[in-house]
Design a protein around this motif. Structure first.
Motif, mmCIF file in Angstrom:
data_model
loop_
_atom_site.group_PDB
_atom_site.id
_atom_site.type_symbol
_atom_site.label_atom_id
_atom_site.label_comp_id
_atom_site.label_asym_id
_atom_site.label_seq_id
_atom_site.Cartn_x
_atom_site.Cartn_y
_atom_site.Cartn_z
ATOM 1 N N LYS A 72 0.861 -1.179 0.000
ATOM 2 C CA LYS A 72 0.000 0.000 0.000
ATOM 3 C C LYS A 72 0.904 1.237 0.000
ATOM 4 O O LYS A 72 1.931 1.266 0.668
ATOM 5 C CB LYS A 72 -0.889 0.027 1.247
ATOM 6 C CG LYS A 72 -1.818 -1.166 1.348
ATOM 7 C CD LYS A 72 -2.966 -1.010 0.387
ATOM 8 C CE LYS A 72 -3.977 -2.107 0.549
ATOM 9 N NZ LYS A 72 -3.916 -3.134 -0.462
ATOM 10 N N PRO A 73 0.548 2.268 -0.739
ATOM 11 C CA PRO A 73 1.378 3.472 -0.777
ATOM 12 C C PRO A 73 1.493 4.132 0.592
ATOM 13 O O PRO A 73 0.531 4.201 1.348
ATOM 14 C CB PRO A 73 0.653 4.390 -1.755
ATOM 15 C CG PRO A 73 -0.151 3.471 -2.599
ATOM 16 C CD PRO A 73 -0.555 2.343 -1.691
ATOM 17 N N SER A 75 1.928 7.234 3.129
ATOM 18 C CA SER A 75 1.424 8.604 3.176
ATOM 19 C C SER A 75 1.605 9.153 4.575
ATOM 20 O O SER A 75 1.314 8.476 5.554
ATOM 21 C CB SER A 75 -0.054 8.642 2.806
ATOM 22 O OG SER A 75 -0.604 9.907 3.081
ATOM 23 N N ILE A 85 -4.900 7.079 -0.428
ATOM 24 C CA ILE A 85 -3.920 6.942 -1.499
ATOM 25 C C ILE A 85 -3.796 5.473 -1.870
ATOM 26 O O ILE A 85 -3.475 4.634 -1.039
ATOM 27 C CB ILE A 85 -2.562 7.516 -1.064
ATOM 28 C CG1 ILE A 85 -2.716 9.003 -0.757
ATOM 29 C CG2 ILE A 85 -1.508 7.287 -2.122
ATOM 30 C CD1 ILE A 85 -1.512 9.645 -0.167
ATOM 31 N N ASN A 87 -2.733 2.538 -5.201
ATOM 32 C CA ASN A 87 -2.215 2.242 -6.531
ATOM 33 C C ASN A 87 -3.283 1.427 -7.238
ATOM 34 O O ASN A 87 -3.760 0.421 -6.718
ATOM 35 C CB ASN A 87 -0.913 1.451 -6.457
ATOM 36 C CG ASN A 87 0.273 2.324 -6.106
ATOM 37 O OD1 ASN A 87 0.347 3.475 -6.515
ATOM 38 N ND2 ASN A 87 1.200 1.794 -5.335
ATOM 39 N N ASP A 91 -1.267 1.654 -12.921
ATOM 40 C CA ASP A 91 -0.347 2.622 -12.328
ATOM 41 C C ASP A 91 1.033 1.971 -12.279
ATOM 42 O O ASP A 91 1.341 1.226 -11.354
ATOM 43 C CB ASP A 91 -0.784 3.019 -10.914
ATOM 44 C CG ASP A 91 -2.021 3.896 -10.891
ATOM 45 O OD1 ASP A 91 -2.425 4.375 -11.963
ATOM 46 O OD2 ASP A 91 -2.568 4.106 -9.799
ATOM 47 N N LYS A 124 3.502 5.892 -4.177
ATOM 48 C CA LYS A 124 2.335 6.059 -5.052
ATOM 49 C C LYS A 124 2.781 6.163 -6.495
ATOM 50 O O LYS A 124 3.648 6.956 -6.842
ATOM 51 C CB LYS A 124 1.562 7.318 -4.640
ATOM 52 C CG LYS A 124 0.454 7.717 -5.591
ATOM 53 C CD LYS A 124 -0.716 6.779 -5.546
ATOM 54 C CE LYS A 124 -1.829 7.242 -6.477
ATOM 55 N NZ LYS A 124 -2.037 6.347 -7.589
ATOM 56 N N TYR A 136 0.775 15.392 -6.056
ATOM 57 C CA TYR A 136 1.488 14.132 -6.261
ATOM 58 C C TYR A 136 2.975 14.300 -5.937
ATOM 59 O O TYR A 136 3.590 13.423 -5.331
ATOM 60 C CB TYR A 136 1.297 13.613 -7.693
ATOM 61 C CG TYR A 136 2.058 12.334 -7.968
ATOM 62 C CD1 TYR A 136 1.754 11.159 -7.289
ATOM 63 C CD2 TYR A 136 3.097 12.305 -8.898
ATOM 64 C CE1 TYR A 136 2.464 9.985 -7.531
ATOM 65 C CE2 TYR A 136 3.792 11.139 -9.147
ATOM 66 C CZ TYR A 136 3.483 9.977 -8.459
ATOM 67 O OH TYR A 136 4.191 8.825 -8.702
ATOM 68 N N SER A 143 7.100 10.315 0.736
ATOM 69 C CA SER A 143 7.413 8.882 0.699
ATOM 70 C C SER A 143 8.919 8.653 0.733
ATOM 71 O O SER A 143 9.410 7.807 1.458
ATOM 72 C CB SER A 143 6.806 8.246 -0.558
ATOM 73 O OG SER A 143 7.061 6.860 -0.574
#
Length: 169
Positions: A72-73, A75, A85, A87, A91, A124, A136, A143
């Protein structure tokens, strides 16, 4: 609001009057390796800030190993319980600030010595050719700089004066 007026970045391939300067190396097509020497992808394009007239990001098509990690991205806001957030399928690109890249001209490789495979897998991603907006960019910097305290980011082109955008010589 994400509109053309708010757009800071343009893909070099889309700018007919722009090209890589003679003294710089065009790294499109080069493999990108993390700090453990693992391939994380290939440079697909370069992102230019037209106001500063310079390349500020590498647009990288990520390696299958990044997608297969299925993380999972990350954040900063996730710490506060916000998990918006994600993906999505398709992507498969991410951006890397040019100042994090070190080039090996002999082997035509880009090394990102400050970031590991897991961090890239938790970053992400976007679809190829998607417009890149400041929100973004901030997600990306948070990140990559996750061990540091939350940062304030400039809203104008002074944003690109950060160390992450200073090319290494």
């Amino acid at each position: 609001m994400n509109t053309e007026k708010n757009k800071n970045l343009y893909y070099l391939d889309d700018l007919s009057n722009y090209e890589v300067a003679n003294e710089d190396k065009d790294v499109r097509g080069w493999n990108v390796k993390d700090n453990d020497g693992r391939i994380i992808g290939k440079v697909d394009n370069l992102l230019v800030n037209k106001a500063t007239e310079r390349v500020v990001y590498l647009d990288v098509e990520v390696d299958k190993s990044i997608i297969d990690a299925n993380h999972k991205p990350y954040s900063q806001s996730a710490k506060d319980g916000i998990h918006e957030i994600l993906n999505e399928d398709g992507d498969n690109h991410l951006i890397i600030p040019i100042g994090l890249a070190q080039l090996n001209l002999d082997s035509e490789l880009v090394f990102i010595n400050e970031i590991n495979h897991q961090t890239f897998a938790e970053t992400k991603r976007v679809k190829k050719g998607s417009p890149i907006y400041r929100d973004y960019e901030i997600i990306i910097l948070d990140s990559y700089n996750r061990d540091k305290q939350a940062q304030e980011y400039e809203k104008d082109n002074a944003f690109y004066d950060r160390k992450e955008f200073k090319r290494k010589t």
